[in-house]
Design an enzyme around this catalytic site. Sequence first.
Site, PDB file in Angstrom:
ATOM      1  N   ASP A  85       4.973   1.661   9.895  1.00 44.14           N
ATOM      2  CA  ASP A  85       4.013   2.018  10.930  1.00 44.14           C
ATOM      3  C   ASP A  85       4.420   1.344  12.238  1.00 44.14           C
ATOM      4  O   ASP A  85       5.207   0.392  12.242  1.00 44.14           O
ATOM      5  CB  ASP A  85       2.609   1.547  10.547  1.00 44.14           C
ATOM      6  CG  ASP A  85       1.978   2.425   9.478  1.00 44.14           C
ATOM      7  OD1 ASP A  85       2.448   3.552   9.304  1.00 44.14           O
ATOM      8  OD2 ASP A  85       1.037   1.962   8.818  1.00 44.14           O
TER       9      ASP A  85
ATOM     10  N   ASP B 284      -1.841   1.177   6.254  1.00 45.98           N
ATOM     11  CA  ASP B 284      -3.047   0.376   6.457  1.00 45.98           C
ATOM     12  C   ASP B 284      -4.330   1.159   6.224  1.00 45.98           C
ATOM     13  O   ASP B 284      -5.378   0.580   5.998  1.00 45.98           O
ATOM     14  CB  ASP B 284      -3.070  -0.239   7.860  1.00 45.98           C
ATOM     15  CG  ASP B 284      -2.877   0.803   8.960  1.00 45.98           C
ATOM     16  OD1 ASP B 284      -3.040   2.010   8.669  1.00 45.98           O
ATOM     17  OD2 ASP B 284      -2.577   0.414  10.101  1.00 45.98           O
TER      18      ASP B 284
ATOM     19  N   ASP C 271      -3.363   6.459   3.666  1.00 46.59           N
ATOM     20  CA  ASP C 271      -1.991   6.049   3.374  1.00 46.59           C
ATOM     21  C   ASP C 271      -1.785   5.779   1.887  1.00 46.59           C
ATOM     22  O   ASP C 271      -0.642   5.587   1.442  1.00 46.59           O
ATOM     23  CB  ASP C 271      -1.621   4.775   4.157  1.00 46.59           C
ATOM     24  CG  ASP C 271      -1.426   5.045   5.636  1.00 46.59           C
ATOM     25  OD1 ASP C 271      -0.971   6.156   5.972  1.00 46.59           O
ATOM     26  OD2 ASP C 271      -1.748   4.166   6.451  1.00 46.59           O
TER      27      ASP C 271
END
Length: 1053
Positions: free
Chosen positions: A483, A782, A786
């Site tokens: 990310d 997070d 996901d």
Amino acid sequence: IRKMHSGLLARPLQLAPLYGAASPPAALPCRRTPWARPGLGVSTATLRRPCRRNPCGAAKTERPDRRGFRFAAAGQLSSSPRPQREKLQVAASASKAAVQLQNGLSLQSSQYVVPEDVRAAGFQIDADELTSIVESRDTERLTEHGQLDGIADKLATSLTDGISTREGLLGQRQEIYGVNKFAESEPRSFWEFVWDALQDTTLIILAACAFVSLTVGIATEGWPNGSHDGIGIFASIILVVSVTATSDYQQSLQFRDLDKEKRKILVQVTRDGFRQRTLIDDLLPGDVVHLAVGDQVPADGVFISGFSLLLDESSLTGESEPVDVNEDKPFLSSGTKVLDGSGQMLVTAVGMRTQWGKLMAALTEGGNDETPLQVKLSGVANIIGKIGLFFAVLTFIVLSQELIGQKYHDGLLLSWSGDDVLEILNHFAVAVTIVVVAVPEGLPLAVTLSLAYAMEKMMNDKALVRQLAACETMGSATVICSDKTGTLTSNRMTVVKACICGNTLEFNDPLSSLSSELPEVAVETLLESILTNTGGEVVIDQNGKQDIIGTPTETALLEFALSLGGNYKQKRQESKIVKVEPFNSVKKRMTVILELPGGGYRAHCKGAAEIVLAACDKFIDGSGSVVPLDKKTANLLNDTIETFSSEALRTLCLAYRGLEDGSTQEEIPLQGYTFIGIVGIKDPVRLGVRESVASCRSAGIAVKMVTGDNINTAKAIARECGILTDGGLAIEGAEFREKTPEELLELIPKMQVLARSSPLDKLALVKYLRTTSNEVVAVTGDGTNDAPALREADIGLAMGIAGTEVAKESADVVILDDNFSTIVTVAKWGRSVYVNIQKFVQFQLTVNIVALLVNFSSACFTGDAPLTAVQLLWVNMIMDTLGALALATEPPNDNLMEKAPVGRTGKFITNVMWRNILGQSLYQFTVIWYLQSQGRYVFGLEGSEADTVLNTIIFNTFVFCQVFNEVSSREMEEINVLKGMSENSIFVGVLTGTVVFQFILVQFLGDFANTTLLTQLQWLICILFGFLGMPIAAMIKLISVEPHEEHDGYGKL
């Protein structure tokens, strides 16, 4: 009258008998035992996905192992094996049926009698009644108690201010209602591990041999001369068992300490009128808990307020359909997950009184903690053990054939003296000990030791390992999908630019004169949009200071609004929020509907700048008037978005539209909005990220950025981090989804940035990399969405700060500081674990081969075995437990990140290892055989003690060969094996202890170890022969071997 403290009517039926477990206690008001947090599990050793997650696909097998650890599984449903999950769902159904039966048997009258102890403590309802109401979802009884307000009054709490924490009040509440902890199995004592170690079959056989030897020896030679051999074997067994049990016990304590770290979950509560974070263990009935997307419900409770609150209750009911929670369906159960929306709940039951707690009490079966590599190495140990058994039988036959043949020739087969029995017994003990030495039980032990050591050190480096297998697999990672926000960037956001009324404004201090430069109506609309359409909250902390709670993005916007003179509390009181559509990664926007003070409704929308702008057909101009949004203005605004993004700013667009009747809007409109403004939010790149990305690249690990941000922002950050290079590609999720498999085959290797991606895009990318590209993939995440990608990846890495509990539950490793540099540290430790295990395997197989060849060849050609049972047991100790302890705890060095990853295919025992094993084995066997054949002449040995002295020299030389080979095994390819050795206190300690005990064994314990005193010259020669193994090992490393294929160690061994 309902009798609340007796029999069936008092509580739901106990479930434990369904599974043979002990029934949970009826009331646990003050029990403070640690508990298994839903979603985090009790045992680090629980493996959730043994077949899918590991590159080799090694199935997890049940195998009795005296060195295995089995913990009571009180925990982790969503990640538990299917049989356990099914048991939980059956138990949940049984619990529900029990509650319904209870209610069916209850009388319909309804006067509830408050127990005296509850009344004396200042409460008007007891724990059993609260538990029963929520478990049975009994709205009638909830009504009897005055609905939500009545329950709050009876719990002596406030729905707005929460419970009071004045001195003594929390203690009273705990005594009446219990604490939010689940009962956990008692930790295993040291003596239980001793008992496990004593169950080893070969040790039992050796103990029997020692007992017979002791009995016959004393009977024939008297005390103490006849007891030496037997006592020597007994002492060796005790030493082996003690060291093994101590090692296992220490590791079990380490795992329990790590489990405690897993349970440190903070939840948002209101207490004493202040919003604050508290540990989940400290929750009490009466607490007001705030829930958001991705949270797990921490206790049983009743809904207070919220918007679009949607729960996943499949962990309890097995039903996959999400459940709406609102005023009509107000009950929440511990362990369920928030899929959407937000809300507040009143806690009514905690710990063992929750449905989750009762179900956990019904499941006490242990979990197998073997990792895939342990399973594979256990298989190797079994094969080597069978080979050792074959040679042991041959050795026994060869050693005994002379005596038995002589007796047969003399016709005395049925006539055996005590000396004859002792001789046969000694031969048998040697054969059994060869089996002990040949079985490399240290292989799985080395894995466990290395993993336990790495887990403890990684915890210090801000990485919490939730699955043991992740330590192994991370060393094989070839791709990291990371990310952007919070991982590559610092997650400390501030608004540094804005485009409002067509004017682009730049400021370093939000307290600038921005509000005076803009029309009042534009500023008011902007403030209304920010302060009402937010997932954050402005609160007053216990020190009376203003504090902002929310995500970094929400915090940045609220700080911006407050700096413009906005009043959060006043604005929220003026406008009633009718409907909320929380932000999600698909729509990439958040929308609320307000009921305005003067009447009418208004929708406020914020989100991805280009998406929200596309939904606008009007905008507020420089005079404050609402005018149509023409193509020219739209192009200028799109250019502004690109400009902000190219400067690595996160861009958000804010807009609003009027509604005729917001209360009847089932779906909030997606078009027809009026543009308010664009804000550019700065999120600086973390220090050290660029260096970490470079380290990954030099280690052969590709880094790909997967983000939901604008592509220009993503590209700017990626360049700053060193991820996007010349020739690298950056594409958007929409384009990625349209690609054919053939196009992806060409695109994926070059793609370095995937922007405006959805969780499904991330999942598709991970699947493609793992299957088609055959990569070993680590992925960060997070959010709740996901979770599929985290589960699909070989290594799931959840963010500890920004990550939701659902994401953490789905991950193998939790990055506690959300820092990309920590991910690189995890990769380095993963490689260290893998290489350390290879070093130990090389060391142990060398000892195995030499010990087998020496004793077997000697038995065949001389009729005697130079190494006795006691001596072989000591060698077994050196190469098993002590060898594993020394080599498996080597810390990582920088060289590890300068080599290519091992990948997914190939063998664990490489050609380099075979070269070292065979070369060193040949040297050691040559030395031992030379001493056996020429030792008398070389040392000038004569007389009756010559054999004992020579065998002592052979034993001593053999041990020192292993000591120096242990040093050589620190590096499999490097010549300099001494580098960094002094910094590894464990290695130095094991080496020193081995040498000291060897000296004591030879010089002072000769009667028991079948050794005799050696001269200084003899000691020097023994050490010299051992030391020569090091330059021999260095020369062997110069021999070039065919490079092995890249692999991850889970292929065929």
